[in-house]
Write a protein that holds these residues in place. Structure first.
Motif, mmCIF file in Angstrom:
data_model
loop_
_atom_site.group_PDB
_atom_site.id
_atom_site.type_symbol
_atom_site.label_atom_id
_atom_site.label_comp_id
_atom_site.label_asym_id
_atom_site.label_seq_id
_atom_site.Cartn_x
_atom_site.Cartn_y
_atom_site.Cartn_z
ATOM 1 N N THR A 113 0.846 -1.188 0.000
ATOM 2 C CA THR A 113 0.000 0.000 0.000
ATOM 3 C C THR A 113 0.884 1.241 0.000
ATOM 4 N N ILE A 114 0.693 2.087 -1.026
ATOM 5 C CA ILE A 114 1.392 3.360 -1.166
ATOM 6 C C ILE A 114 0.344 4.391 -1.562
ATOM 7 N N ARG A 115 0.343 5.546 -0.921
ATOM 8 C CA ARG A 115 -0.611 6.618 -1.239
ATOM 9 C C ARG A 115 -2.059 6.157 -1.126
ATOM 10 N N GLY A 116 -2.328 5.204 -0.232
ATOM 11 C CA GLY A 116 -3.680 4.707 -0.056
ATOM 12 C C GLY A 116 -4.128 3.716 -1.102
ATOM 13 N N VAL A 117 -3.255 3.355 -2.034
ATOM 14 C CA VAL A 117 -3.570 2.389 -3.080
ATOM 15 C C VAL A 117 -2.893 1.068 -2.729
ATOM 16 N N THR A 118 -3.675 -0.003 -2.739
ATOM 17 C CA THR A 118 -3.141 -1.323 -2.428
ATOM 18 C C THR A 118 -3.124 -2.163 -3.694
ATOM 19 N N ALA A 119 -1.978 -2.783 -3.965
ATOM 20 C CA ALA A 119 -1.827 -3.644 -5.138
ATOM 21 C C ALA A 119 -0.924 -4.820 -4.767
ATOM 22 N N PRO A 120 -1.083 -5.941 -5.470
ATOM 23 C CA PRO A 120 -0.257 -7.112 -5.161
ATOM 24 C C PRO A 120 1.178 -6.962 -5.656
ATOM 25 N N VAL A 121 2.088 -7.537 -4.888
ATOM 26 C CA VAL A 121 3.513 -7.549 -5.217
ATOM 27 C C VAL A 121 4.070 -8.899 -4.794
ATOM 28 N N THR A 122 5.001 -9.421 -5.579
ATOM 29 C CA THR A 122 5.710 -10.634 -5.176
ATOM 30 C C THR A 122 7.177 -10.290 -5.011
ATOM 31 N N ASN A 149 5.905 -0.899 -10.867
ATOM 32 C CA ASN A 149 5.596 0.260 -11.685
ATOM 33 C C ASN A 149 4.936 1.277 -10.751
ATOM 34 N N ARG A 150 5.626 2.372 -10.466
ATOM 35 C CA ARG A 150 5.144 3.353 -9.494
ATOM 36 C C ARG A 150 3.790 3.928 -9.876
ATOM 37 N N ARG A 151 3.469 3.939 -11.157
ATOM 38 C CA ARG A 151 2.187 4.486 -11.620
ATOM 39 C C ARG A 151 1.010 3.646 -11.127
ATOM 40 N N VAL A 155 2.022 7.117 -7.956
ATOM 41 C CA VAL A 155 3.215 7.855 -7.549
ATOM 42 C C VAL A 155 3.757 8.592 -8.771
ATOM 43 N N ASN A 156 3.235 9.792 -8.965
ATOM 44 C CA ASN A 156 3.645 10.643 -10.074
ATOM 45 C C ASN A 156 3.246 12.069 -9.715
ATOM 46 N N TRP A 157 3.910 13.028 -10.289
ATOM 47 C CA TRP A 157 3.607 14.415 -9.996
ATOM 48 C C TRP A 157 2.856 15.048 -11.153
ATOM 49 N N ASN A 158 3.475 15.028 -12.314
ATOM 50 C CA ASN A 158 2.856 15.652 -13.480
ATOM 51 C C ASN A 158 3.389 14.998 -14.752
ATOM 52 N N GLY A 159 2.972 15.512 -15.903
ATOM 53 C CA GLY A 159 3.382 14.942 -17.174
ATOM 54 C C GLY A 159 4.881 14.966 -17.398
ATOM 55 N N MET A 160 5.537 16.018 -16.950
ATOM 56 C CA MET A 160 6.988 16.125 -17.137
ATOM 57 C C MET A 160 7.728 15.062 -16.329
ATOM 58 N N THR A 161 7.320 14.861 -15.076
ATOM 59 C CA THR A 161 8.010 13.837 -14.280
ATOM 60 C C THR A 161 7.698 12.440 -14.801
ATOM 61 N N ALA A 162 6.559 12.272 -15.454
ATOM 62 C CA ALA A 162 6.256 10.976 -16.064
ATOM 63 C C ALA A 162 7.297 10.652 -17.133
ATOM 64 N N LYS A 168 9.414 2.276 -13.721
ATOM 65 C CA LYS A 168 9.861 1.107 -12.956
ATOM 66 C C LYS A 168 10.782 1.539 -11.825
ATOM 67 N N VAL A 169 10.485 1.041 -10.631
ATOM 68 C CA VAL A 169 11.284 1.316 -9.442
ATOM 69 C C VAL A 169 11.652 -0.024 -8.821
ATOM 70 N N ARG A 170 12.915 -0.180 -8.502
ATOM 71 C CA ARG A 170 13.390 -1.406 -7.853
ATOM 72 C C ARG A 170 13.339 -1.216 -6.343
ATOM 73 N N LEU A 171 12.550 -2.027 -5.659
ATOM 74 C CA LEU A 171 12.515 -2.035 -4.197
ATOM 75 C C LEU A 171 13.559 -3.038 -3.731
ATOM 76 N N GLU A 172 14.329 -2.659 -2.714
ATOM 77 C CA GLU A 172 15.407 -3.511 -2.211
ATOM 78 C C GLU A 172 15.368 -3.552 -0.692
ATOM 79 N N PHE A 173 15.740 -4.685 -0.154
ATOM 80 C CA PHE A 173 15.831 -4.752 1.301
ATOM 81 C C PHE A 173 16.920 -5.726 1.723
ATOM 82 N N ASP A 174 17.486 -5.415 2.858
ATOM 83 C CA ASP A 174 18.459 -6.268 3.531
ATOM 84 C C ASP A 174 18.044 -6.212 4.995
#
Length: 181
Positions: A113-122, A149-151, A155-162, A168-174
């Protein structure tokens, strides 16, 4: 993972050790450079079932405002325009299913869940350590990540930042977690 540790020995409830854990991300900016960041404040844990990993679960809550990219102007923009932390202060992950792939590798499916939007992730997860610590407690280590996919989470601001920031954003954890019971 140390060869002497049996999977069944890992059963128990664990709490994330924030001093030995990194939750981060990598995003492409202007399609050529990579921006790396991490979150400084988070909490969560796991319930591991070494006899039947499919019965294991994990949860994570990240304080979105704790984002750090080593650039305060960018951090402020990410908090405000991209993550809207005033209205959505937390990023959460709750597992729904754990699947043992082979050896020390697992697939952990769940809801992000990001920005109140919940979506599946593996998540691709690898058990990297399991041993008693000098302090006397038992610890496990995991590393892994997923590409999202952050969209999908708005997770976007405007057309220019798109155009300037790759979708695509890589989530990483250790992660290091301490057995609580």
């Amino acid at each position: 993972m140390p060869a002497s540790t049996e999977l069944s020995e890992l059963t128990g409830d664990y709490v994330i050790d924030p001093a030995h854990t990194r939750i981060g991300f990598v995003a492409r900016h202007t399609m050529s450079t990579r921006v790396r960041g991490q979150f400084a404040e988070f909490g969560g844990g796991a319930c591991l079932d070494g006899g039947d990993p499919s019965r294991s679960s994990a949860r994570l809550t990240i304080h979105a405002r704790s984002i750090q990219t080593r650039n305060q102007q960018r951090d402020d923009l990410l908090c405000g325009k991209f993550l809207d932390v005033d209205n959505h202060p937390a990023i959460t992950f709750t597992s729904a299913h754990v699947r043992h792939v082979d050896g020390a590798r697992y697939k952990v499916a769940g809801d992000l869940t990001i920005r109140g939007v919940t979506a599946p992730v593996t998540l691709d997860v690898e058990l990297t350590a399991a041993a008693p610590a000098p302090e006397g407690d038992f610890r496990v280590g995991f590393t892994g990540g997923a590409t999202i996919n952050r969209r999908d989470w708005g997770v976007n601001w405007n057309g220019m930042t798109a155009l300037m920031v790759a979708p695509k954003v890589r989530l990483e954890f250790d992660v290091t977690a301490v057995r609580a019971s």
